[in-house]
Motif scaffolding. Structure first.
Motif, mmCIF file in Angstrom:
data_model
loop_
_atom_site.group_PDB
_atom_site.id
_atom_site.type_symbol
_atom_site.label_atom_id
_atom_site.label_comp_id
_atom_site.label_asym_id
_atom_site.label_seq_id
_atom_site.Cartn_x
_atom_site.Cartn_y
_atom_site.Cartn_z
ATOM 1 N N ARG A 231 -65.333 45.331 85.089
ATOM 2 C CA ARG A 231 -65.832 45.063 86.012
ATOM 3 C C ARG A 231 -66.902 43.657 85.008
ATOM 4 N NH1 ARG A 231 -67.723 51.097 88.003
ATOM 5 N NH2 ARG A 231 -66.070 50.430 89.857
ATOM 6 N N VAL A 232 -67.009 43.803 83.965
ATOM 7 C CA VAL A 232 -67.903 42.677 82.785
ATOM 8 C C VAL A 232 -68.377 41.728 83.427
ATOM 9 C CG1 VAL A 232 -68.083 42.398 80.986
ATOM 10 C CG2 VAL A 232 -67.832 44.577 81.114
ATOM 11 N N LEU A 233 -66.448 41.159 83.392
ATOM 12 C CA LEU A 233 -66.119 39.657 83.472
ATOM 13 C C LEU A 233 -66.618 39.512 85.314
ATOM 14 C CD1 LEU A 233 -64.520 37.085 83.290
ATOM 15 C CD2 LEU A 233 -62.668 38.485 84.091
ATOM 16 N N ASN A 234 -65.771 40.295 85.866
ATOM 17 C CA ASN A 234 -66.457 40.073 87.465
ATOM 18 C C ASN A 234 -68.512 39.775 87.528
ATOM 19 O OD1 ASN A 234 -63.801 40.102 88.230
ATOM 20 N ND2 ASN A 234 -64.534 42.231 88.860
ATOM 21 N N SER A 235 -69.084 40.266 87.281
ATOM 22 C CA SER A 235 -70.485 40.159 86.961
ATOM 23 C C SER A 235 -70.684 39.693 86.111
ATOM 24 C CB SER A 235 -71.147 41.950 85.997
ATOM 25 O OG SER A 235 -72.502 41.875 85.861
ATOM 26 N N ARG A 236 -70.484 38.692 85.182
ATOM 27 C CA ARG A 236 -70.333 37.486 85.194
ATOM 28 C C ARG A 236 -70.038 36.272 85.016
ATOM 29 N NH1 ARG A 236 -68.475 35.521 78.800
ATOM 30 N NH2 ARG A 236 -66.562 35.068 79.922
ATOM 31 N N ALA A 237 -69.234 36.541 85.741
ATOM 32 C CA ALA A 237 -68.826 35.629 86.820
ATOM 33 C C ALA A 237 -69.560 35.416 88.307
ATOM 34 C CB ALA A 237 -67.509 35.763 87.237
ATOM 35 N N LEU A 238 -70.330 36.260 88.378
ATOM 36 C CA LEU A 238 -71.101 36.248 89.568
ATOM 37 C C LEU A 238 -72.895 35.571 89.696
ATOM 38 C CD1 LEU A 238 -71.585 37.226 92.660
ATOM 39 C CD2 LEU A 238 -72.283 39.247 92.306
ATOM 40 N N LYS A 239 -73.107 35.993 88.531
ATOM 41 C CA LYS A 239 -74.000 36.213 87.868
ATOM 42 C C LYS A 239 -74.227 34.642 87.361
ATOM 43 C CE LYS A 239 -75.667 40.412 86.207
ATOM 44 N NZ LYS A 239 -76.565 40.850 84.571
ATOM 45 N N THR A 240 -73.453 33.559 86.800
ATOM 46 C CA THR A 240 -73.566 32.554 86.221
ATOM 47 C C THR A 240 -72.642 31.256 87.895
ATOM 48 O OG1 THR A 240 -70.470 32.437 86.069
ATOM 49 C CG2 THR A 240 -73.056 33.047 84.480
ATOM 50 N N CYS A 241 -72.128 31.900 88.199
ATOM 51 C CA CYS A 241 -71.329 31.265 89.477
ATOM 52 C C CYS A 241 -72.399 31.430 90.714
ATOM 53 C CB CYS A 241 -69.698 31.056 89.590
ATOM 54 S SG CYS A 241 -68.883 30.863 88.341
ATOM 55 N N THR A 242 -73.097 31.979 91.543
ATOM 56 C CA THR A 242 -73.624 32.302 91.846
ATOM 57 C C THR A 242 -75.559 30.906 91.433
ATOM 58 O OG1 THR A 242 -73.606 34.560 92.286
ATOM 59 C CG2 THR A 242 -75.638 33.571 92.968
ATOM 60 N N THR A 243 -75.297 30.667 90.706
ATOM 61 C CA THR A 243 -76.533 29.761 90.642
ATOM 62 C C THR A 243 -76.317 28.517 90.729
ATOM 63 O OG1 THR A 243 -77.494 31.682 88.935
ATOM 64 C CG2 THR A 243 -78.096 28.674 89.223
ATOM 65 N N HIS A 244 -74.824 27.994 89.844
ATOM 66 C CA HIS A 244 -74.144 26.726 91.123
ATOM 67 C C HIS A 244 -73.744 26.184 92.295
ATOM 68 C CE1 HIS A 244 -70.935 24.507 91.217
ATOM 69 N NE2 HIS A 244 -71.486 23.723 89.941
ATOM 70 N N LEU A 245 -73.547 27.572 92.323
ATOM 71 C CA LEU A 245 -73.006 27.748 93.762
ATOM 72 C C LEU A 245 -74.765 27.831 95.040
ATOM 73 C CD1 LEU A 245 -70.812 27.074 96.102
ATOM 74 C CD2 LEU A 245 -70.759 30.115 96.343
ATOM 75 N N ALA A 246 -75.665 27.831 94.461
ATOM 76 C CA ALA A 246 -76.887 28.044 95.081
ATOM 77 C C ALA A 246 -77.205 26.746 94.872
ATOM 78 C CB ALA A 246 -77.344 28.515 95.024
ATOM 79 N N VAL A 247 -77.024 25.632 94.506
ATOM 80 C CA VAL A 247 -77.475 24.408 93.544
ATOM 81 C C VAL A 247 -76.740 23.843 94.732
ATOM 82 C CG1 VAL A 247 -78.194 22.848 92.263
ATOM 83 C CG2 VAL A 247 -78.643 24.879 91.369
ATOM 84 N N TYR A 248 -75.822 23.755 94.538
ATOM 85 C CA TYR A 248 -74.260 22.517 94.917
ATOM 86 C C TYR A 248 -74.301 22.744 96.138
ATOM 87 C CZ TYR A 248 -70.003 20.903 96.196
ATOM 88 O OH TYR A 248 -69.377 19.946 96.812
ATOM 89 N N ILE A 249 -74.556 24.032 97.347
ATOM 90 C CA ILE A 249 -75.148 23.899 98.685
ATOM 91 C C ILE A 249 -75.768 23.487 99.310
ATOM 92 C CG2 ILE A 249 -74.934 25.621 100.570
ATOM 93 C CD1 ILE A 249 -73.154 27.712 99.115
ATOM 94 N N ILE A 250 -76.783 23.650 98.474
ATOM 95 C CA ILE A 250 -78.137 22.739 99.079
ATOM 96 C C ILE A 250 -78.123 21.559 98.907
ATOM 97 C CG2 ILE A 250 -80.650 22.513 97.568
ATOM 98 C CD1 ILE A 250 -80.417 25.015 97.190
ATOM 99 N N VAL A 251 -77.178 20.481 97.951
ATOM 100 C CA VAL A 251 -77.383 19.514 97.800
ATOM 101 C C VAL A 251 -75.977 19.002 98.535
ATOM 102 C CG1 VAL A 251 -76.121 17.250 96.447
ATOM 103 C CG2 VAL A 251 -78.044 19.080 94.792
ATOM 104 N N ILE A 252 -75.376 19.842 98.724
ATOM 105 C CA ILE A 252 -74.036 19.117 99.947
ATOM 106 C C ILE A 252 -74.754 18.877 101.625
ATOM 107 C CG2 ILE A 252 -72.189 20.333 101.637
ATOM 108 C CD1 ILE A 252 -71.672 18.981 99.104
ATOM 109 N N ALA A 253 -75.813 20.466 101.412
ATOM 110 C CA ALA A 253 -76.661 20.268 102.323
ATOM 111 C C ALA A 253 -77.308 19.045 103.211
ATOM 112 C CB ALA A 253 -77.193 21.396 103.101
ATOM 113 N N SER A 254 -78.177 18.937 102.486
ATOM 114 C CA SER A 254 -78.918 17.559 102.214
ATOM 115 C C SER A 254 -78.761 16.772 102.476
ATOM 116 C CB SER A 254 -80.198 18.130 101.109
ATOM 117 O OG SER A 254 -80.313 19.179 101.105
ATOM 118 N N GLY A 255 -77.754 16.230 101.786
ATOM 119 C CA GLY A 255 -76.802 14.920 102.003
ATOM 120 C C GLY A 255 -76.051 15.051 103.241
ATOM 121 N N VAL A 256 -75.680 15.693 103.591
ATOM 122 C CA VAL A 256 -74.671 15.598 105.089
ATOM 123 C C VAL A 256 -75.520 15.921 106.172
ATOM 124 C CG1 VAL A 256 -73.483 17.065 106.313
ATOM 125 C CG2 VAL A 256 -72.762 16.944 104.044
#
Length: 313
Positions: A231-256
């Motif tokens: 649970r600790v690993l999954n919680s840390r992964a969720l917090k760190t990856c959510t931020t990166h994924l949100a930024v990535y989706i914004i870039v992809i959506a705007s560019g595409v």
């Protein structure tokens, strides 16, 4: 004039199309967005550079993102603002300046993807190989990844525009809010097949490698999280990856969106607006997302604000 070789070095730029009634609100809104974008991005870079507790590979790599966002916004927004109250028939730009603006715009778009690709790799190492993280993500590796992110962009965009500036010109009107490669090679009456082929290959290679590598990275991270049942690993992964994924989706959506609308001439006004949004929305949202979602950065911002409030009392 349009069908004869144009030898002068001044082009007409369409710029941002607004009515007289909406010019002042549009100017104020775009200016405020630009100021907030620059303050937030430069502020984050200064914060990471001055706070020793943030001198970790993840944050050092992240510094590339606000730097690139500041470049992307500055590449076109000041010019759009300066031409806002100039008649469309009088909006001129020198050819060399137009090429430089196109170079900065394309470097920004390319580096968005290369930076987010190496940040995804950093998250993969941190979550899937935590015990080897400091060994793999050494200072030397961070420097190599940073050079890769910018070097690939400069090389690919340099070739892209090199193929364009070799062409002669028979037109002088840039039918776009700002200069880009497609607008520049459309000024020529020569065969531009090579430009179209390279441009298409460039786009497919960039988006394919970007989407493919990020998708593969997140699949591996998800697999590790499911297998570990920690649970600790999954919680840390969720917090760190959510931020990166949100930024990535914004870039992809705007560019595409901008690329998609290129295929429909009847939606030219929407395409022009989406092209501007690509240089405004991601640079404006990225520092907010990282500043609010990243615990260490958020705590540093709060501590600075608290110190300022105490000193003012």
């Amino acid at each position: 004039m349009e069908n004869q070789t144009y030898s002068e070095h001044v082009l007409l730029l369409e710029g941002l199309l607004v009515t007289n009634q909406s010019s002042y609100p549009a100017f104020i809104l775009l200016l405020l967005v630009y100021i907030l974008t620059m303050v937030s991005n430069i502020g984050l870079m200064v914060l990471i550079c001055t706070e020793r507790s943030l001198h970790h590979p993840m944050y050092i790599l992240y510094c590339n993102l606000p730097l690139n966002d500041a470049l992307g916004a500055t590449a076109i927004v000041p010019h759009l603002l300066s031409d806002m109250f100039v008649a469309s028939s009088e909006r001129s730009i020198r050819y060399v300046q137009c090429v430089f603006e196109a170079f900065c715009a394309h470097v920004y778009g390319t580096t968005c993807h290369t930076i987010l690709m190496i940040m995804a790799f950093d998250r993969y190492v941190a979550i899937c190989n935590p015990l080897r993280y400091t060994t793999i993500m050494s200072t030397r590796m961070v420097v190599k990844l940073t050079v890769f992110a910018w070097g690939v962009a400069f090389l690919l965009v340099g070739i892209l525009l090199g193929l364009t500036i070799r062409l002669s010109r028979c037109r002088r009107v840039i039918t776009n809010p700002y200069c880009d490669n497609a607008s520049l090679f459309k000024l020529s009456c020569e065969d531009v097949s090579i430009n179209n082929i390279y441009g298409l290959a460039f786009t497919v290679l960039l988006l394919g490698s970007s989407i493919g590598s990020v998708t593969l990275t997140y699949l591996k991270i998800a697999t590790v999280c499911v297998m570990s049942k920690n649970r600790v690993l999954n919680s840390r992964a969720l917090k760190t990856c959510t931020t990166h994924l949100a930024v990535y989706i914004i870039v992809i959506a705007s560019g595409v969106t901008a690329i998609f609308l290129h295929r429909f001439p009847q939606w030219s006004d929407h395409r022009k607006l989406s092209a501007i949004m690509f240089h405004v929305v991601p640079p404006g949202l990225n520092p907010i997302i990282y500043g609010l979602q990243t615990k260490e950065i958020r705590q540093k911002i709060y501590s600075i604000i608290h110190k300022n409030e105490v000193s003012l009392r």
